[in-house]
Design a protein around this motif. Structure first.
Motif, PDB file in Angstrom:
ATOM      1  N   MET A   1       0.944  -2.038   0.043  1.00  0.00           N
ATOM      2  CA  MET A   1      -0.164   0.010   0.192  1.00  0.00           C
ATOM      3  C   MET A   1       0.793   1.252  -0.062  1.00  0.00           C
ATOM      4  O   MET A   1       2.202   1.140   0.849  1.00  0.00           O
ATOM      5  CB  MET A   1      -1.002   0.112   0.418  1.00  0.00           C
ATOM      6  CG  MET A   1      -1.888   0.848   1.638  1.00  0.00           C
ATOM      7  SD  MET A   1      -1.840   1.082   3.412  1.00  0.00           S
ATOM      8  CE  MET A   1      -2.322   3.052   3.638  1.00  0.00           C
ATOM      9  N   THR A   2       0.504   1.985  -0.447  1.00  0.00           N
ATOM     10  CA  THR A   2       1.430   3.043  -0.989  1.00  0.00           C
ATOM     11  C   THR A   2       0.915   4.698   0.216  1.00  0.00           C
ATOM     12  O   THR A   2      -0.317   4.485   0.132  1.00  0.00           O
ATOM     13  CB  THR A   2       1.173   4.210  -2.314  1.00  0.00           C
ATOM     14  OG1 THR A   2      -0.058   3.860  -2.500  1.00  0.00           O
ATOM     15  CG2 THR A   2       2.210   3.182  -3.174  1.00  0.00           C
ATOM     16  N   HIS A   3       1.981   4.861   0.543  1.00  0.00           N
ATOM     17  CA  HIS A   3       1.547   6.492   2.273  1.00  0.00           C
ATOM     18  C   HIS A   3       0.924   7.263   1.082  1.00  0.00           C
ATOM     19  O   HIS A   3       1.573   7.236  -0.209  1.00  0.00           O
ATOM     20  CB  HIS A   3       2.601   6.175   3.143  1.00  0.00           C
ATOM     21  CG  HIS A   3       2.614   4.961   3.520  1.00  0.00           C
ATOM     22  ND1 HIS A   3       2.012   4.067   4.243  1.00  0.00           N
ATOM     23  CD2 HIS A   3       3.374   4.091   2.994  1.00  0.00           C
ATOM     24  CE1 HIS A   3       1.904   3.090   5.029  1.00  0.00           C
ATOM     25  NE2 HIS A   3       3.722   2.788   4.617  1.00  0.00           N
ATOM     26  N   LEU A   4       0.111   8.483   1.874  1.00  0.00           N
ATOM     27  CA  LEU A   4       0.322   9.911   1.232  1.00  0.00           C
ATOM     28  C   LEU A   4       1.524  10.175   1.438  1.00  0.00           C
ATOM     29  O   LEU A   4       2.172  10.751   0.021  1.00  0.00           O
ATOM     30  CB  LEU A   4      -0.747  10.248   1.978  1.00  0.00           C
ATOM     31  CG  LEU A   4      -1.252  12.041   1.363  1.00  0.00           C
ATOM     32  CD1 LEU A   4      -1.947  12.489   0.330  1.00  0.00           C
ATOM     33  CD2 LEU A   4      -1.905  12.337   2.245  1.00  0.00           C
ATOM     34  N   PHE A   5       2.617  10.310   2.143  1.00  0.00           N
ATOM     35  CA  PHE A   5       3.593  11.037   2.264  1.00  0.00           C
ATOM     36  C   PHE A   5       4.261  10.260   2.879  1.00  0.00           C
ATOM     37  O   PHE A   5       4.045   8.838   4.239  1.00  0.00           O
ATOM     38  CB  PHE A   5       3.336  12.116   3.545  1.00  0.00           C
ATOM     39  CG  PHE A   5       4.565  13.132   4.099  1.00  0.00           C
ATOM     40  CD1 PHE A   5       5.370  13.933   2.963  1.00  0.00           C
ATOM     41  CD2 PHE A   5       5.083  12.063   4.739  1.00  0.00           C
ATOM     42  CE1 PHE A   5       6.516  13.901   3.058  1.00  0.00           C
ATOM     43  CE2 PHE A   5       6.136  12.927   5.314  1.00  0.00           C
ATOM     44  CZ  PHE A   5       7.447  14.097   4.124  1.00  0.00           C
ATOM     45  N   PHE A  25       9.260   8.184   8.048  1.00  0.00           N
ATOM     46  CA  PHE A  25       8.018   8.228   8.704  1.00  0.00           C
ATOM     47  C   PHE A  25       7.290   8.472   7.676  1.00  0.00           C
ATOM     48  O   PHE A  25       7.383   8.396   6.476  1.00  0.00           O
ATOM     49  CB  PHE A  25       7.424   9.162   9.242  1.00  0.00           C
ATOM     50  CG  PHE A  25       7.463  11.319   9.554  1.00  0.00           C
ATOM     51  CD1 PHE A  25       9.066  11.545   9.394  1.00  0.00           C
ATOM     52  CD2 PHE A  25       6.702  11.563   9.229  1.00  0.00           C
ATOM     53  CE1 PHE A  25       8.754  12.098   9.163  1.00  0.00           C
ATOM     54  CE2 PHE A  25       6.446  12.360   8.454  1.00  0.00           C
ATOM     55  CZ  PHE A  25       7.490  13.468   8.475  1.00  0.00           C
ATOM     56  N   HIS A  26       6.305   7.656   7.746  1.00  0.00           N
ATOM     57  CA  HIS A  26       4.428   7.958   6.620  1.00  0.00           C
ATOM     58  C   HIS A  26       3.507   8.817   7.960  1.00  0.00           C
ATOM     59  O   HIS A  26       3.194   8.609   8.333  1.00  0.00           O
ATOM     60  CB  HIS A  26       4.550   6.925   6.382  1.00  0.00           C
ATOM     61  CG  HIS A  26       3.812   5.753   7.576  1.00  0.00           C
ATOM     62  ND1 HIS A  26       4.273   4.775   7.801  1.00  0.00           N
ATOM     63  CD2 HIS A  26       2.403   5.805   6.731  1.00  0.00           C
ATOM     64  CE1 HIS A  26       3.367   4.436   8.521  1.00  0.00           C
ATOM     65  NE2 HIS A  26       2.507   4.543   8.154  1.00  0.00           N
ATOM     66  N   VAL A  27       2.161   9.164   6.431  1.00  0.00           N
ATOM     67  CA  VAL A  27       1.440   9.664   6.629  1.00  0.00           C
ATOM     68  C   VAL A  27       0.062   9.000   6.189  1.00  0.00           C
ATOM     69  O   VAL A  27       1.159   9.457   4.481  1.00  0.00           O
ATOM     70  CB  VAL A  27       1.383  10.976   6.671  1.00  0.00           C
ATOM     71  CG1 VAL A  27       0.031  11.747   6.983  1.00  0.00           C
ATOM     72  CG2 VAL A  27       2.451  11.963   7.103  1.00  0.00           C
ATOM     73  N   ASP A  28      -0.288   9.002   6.628  1.00  0.00           N
ATOM     74  CA  ASP A  28      -1.697   7.567   5.604  1.00  0.00           C
ATOM     75  C   ASP A  28      -3.010   9.327   5.516  1.00  0.00           C
ATOM     76  O   ASP A  28      -2.679   9.330   6.205  1.00  0.00           O
ATOM     77  CB  ASP A  28      -2.288   7.218   6.240  1.00  0.00           C
ATOM     78  CG  ASP A  28      -1.042   5.468   5.548  1.00  0.00           C
ATOM     79  OD1 ASP A  28      -0.395   5.582   5.199  1.00  0.00           O
ATOM     80  OD2 ASP A  28      -0.934   4.327   6.660  1.00  0.00           O
ATOM     81  N   GLU A  29      -3.514   8.518   4.277  1.00  0.00           N
ATOM     82  CA  GLU A  29      -4.688   9.287   4.007  1.00  0.00           C
ATOM     83  C   GLU A  29      -5.503   9.382   4.791  1.00  0.00           C
ATOM     84  O   GLU A  29      -6.018   8.301   5.336  1.00  0.00           O
ATOM     85  CB  GLU A  29      -5.385   9.329   2.408  1.00  0.00           C
ATOM     86  CG  GLU A  29      -6.158  10.297   1.702  1.00  0.00           C
ATOM     87  CD  GLU A  29      -6.121   9.836   0.314  1.00  0.00           C
ATOM     88  OE1 GLU A  29      -6.172   9.069   0.352  1.00  0.00           O
ATOM     89  OE2 GLU A  29      -7.579  10.635   0.362  1.00  0.00           O
ATOM     90  N   GLY A  30      -5.937  10.552   5.742  1.00  0.00           N
ATOM     91  CA  GLY A  30      -7.302  10.396   6.289  1.00  0.00           C
ATOM     92  C   GLY A  30      -6.616  10.486   7.598  1.00  0.00           C
ATOM     93  O   GLY A  30      -7.836  10.978   8.780  1.00  0.00           O
TER      94      GLY A  30
END
Ligand SMILES: Nc1ncnc2c1ncn2[C@@H]1O[C@H](COP(=O)(O)OP(=O)(O)O)[C@@H](O)[C@H]1O
Ligand SMILES: [Mg+2]
Length: 262
Positions: A1-5, A25-30
């Motif tokens: 799964m690709t992360h938003l950021f 680190f990553h940020v997921d949509e929503g």
């Protein structure tokens, strides 16, 4: 799964000082992601690097799968990133409405020539701009003072104007640096509610905040920095009971928070 950021191993050196040390680190949509850590941990530097205000010394940054490592701020803004600053920056002589209008120009499609010639395209643009500004004024609850100069506004209003300005570019991802700093408890709660409303309207949020009550209640996930290194990542309940976090941050966070606001 690709992360938003996603940030991969970002390092930022200032001379001999390593402000960020291979941080990923990553940020997921929503989601609302909290970024916490003691003073000097590298939180603001992290925002500066991911938005392109500063270049990372090494590492890689991706937004929606696109490499933005070397993208300057106007590019990251066009791609959907916006931020609010630890110290709110506004045009003091402009009114509240004009400040938000100025921030919205990035999204206006027609260029300067149609604006000067007052073409139909320009008028349509102007109408949609006015509508967008109205939506933002209502979102940050400043419609009632839209004609006031930013200069004389009370502090809590100024903080909300900072968010309104960030919303001007119609962001997908909003980074907020210590939004509740200097606010009283009632204003902090309002702030948290606003952040939740923004998320519910489809904006993904990363928030740096010292107020642990705000962070723990608001965030879906938290990343903890210490001396530029990520020392923990998880849900609020996991972070609250993480020994390393307690030792390096939570155990002394109350003292620090008071010192910060002194
Ligand atoms: N532009 C800069 N030049 C030199 N050092 C900086 C600069 N910005 C931040 N630093 C240093 O980097 C470290 C991290 O700072 P910062 O990111 O502001 O921390 P935080 O926001 O977590 O309090 C600190 O030691 C700070 O003094
Ligand atoms: Mg900071």
């Amino acid at each position: 799964m690709t992360h938003l950021f996603q940030a991969f191993d970002i390092t930022k050196r200032f001379g001999g000082l390593v402000a960020l040390d291979k941080t990923s680190f990553h940020v997921d949509e929503g989601e609302i992601l909290g970024l916490i850590g003691p003073n000097g941990a590298g939180k603001s530097t992290c925002f500066n690097v991911v938005t392109g205000t500063l270049r990372p010394t090494s590492g890689r940054i991706e937004l929606m799968g696109q490499d933005i490592t070397d993208a300057p701020p106007f590019v990251t803004a066009r791609l959907g990133m916006a931020r609010t600053f630890q110290h709110t920056t506004v045009f003091p002589q402009l009114t509240v409405r004009e400040n938000i209008e100025a921030a919205c120009y990035l999204r206006a499609k027609a260029g300067l020539a149609p604006a000067l010639l007052r073409t139909p395209g320009y008028r349509a643009d102007q109408a949609s701009l006015d509508a967008a500004v109205d939506v933002i004024l209502r979102t940050v609850d400043l419609k009632q003072v839209e004609g006031s100069r930013a200069k004389g506004l009370p502090y809590g209003y100024l903080r909300r104007l900072g968010i309104g300005i960030a919303l001007g570019t119609d962001p997908v991802l909003l980074l907020m640096d210590e939004p509740a700093a200097g606010l009283n408890p009632t204003e902090s709660l309002e702030y948290a509610k606003l952040a939740r409303r923004l998320r519910d309207s489809g904006i993904t949020i990363v928030i740096v905040e010292h107020d642990m009550k705000v962070i723990m209640n608001l965030c879906d996930r938290i990343v903890v920095l210490n001396y530029g290194k990520k020392i923990a990542e998880g849900r609020p309940d996991e972070i609250r009971s993480n020994p390393l976090v307690i030792e390096s941050y939570l155990g002394k966070s109350r003292d620090e928070t008071e010192a910060d606001h002194a």
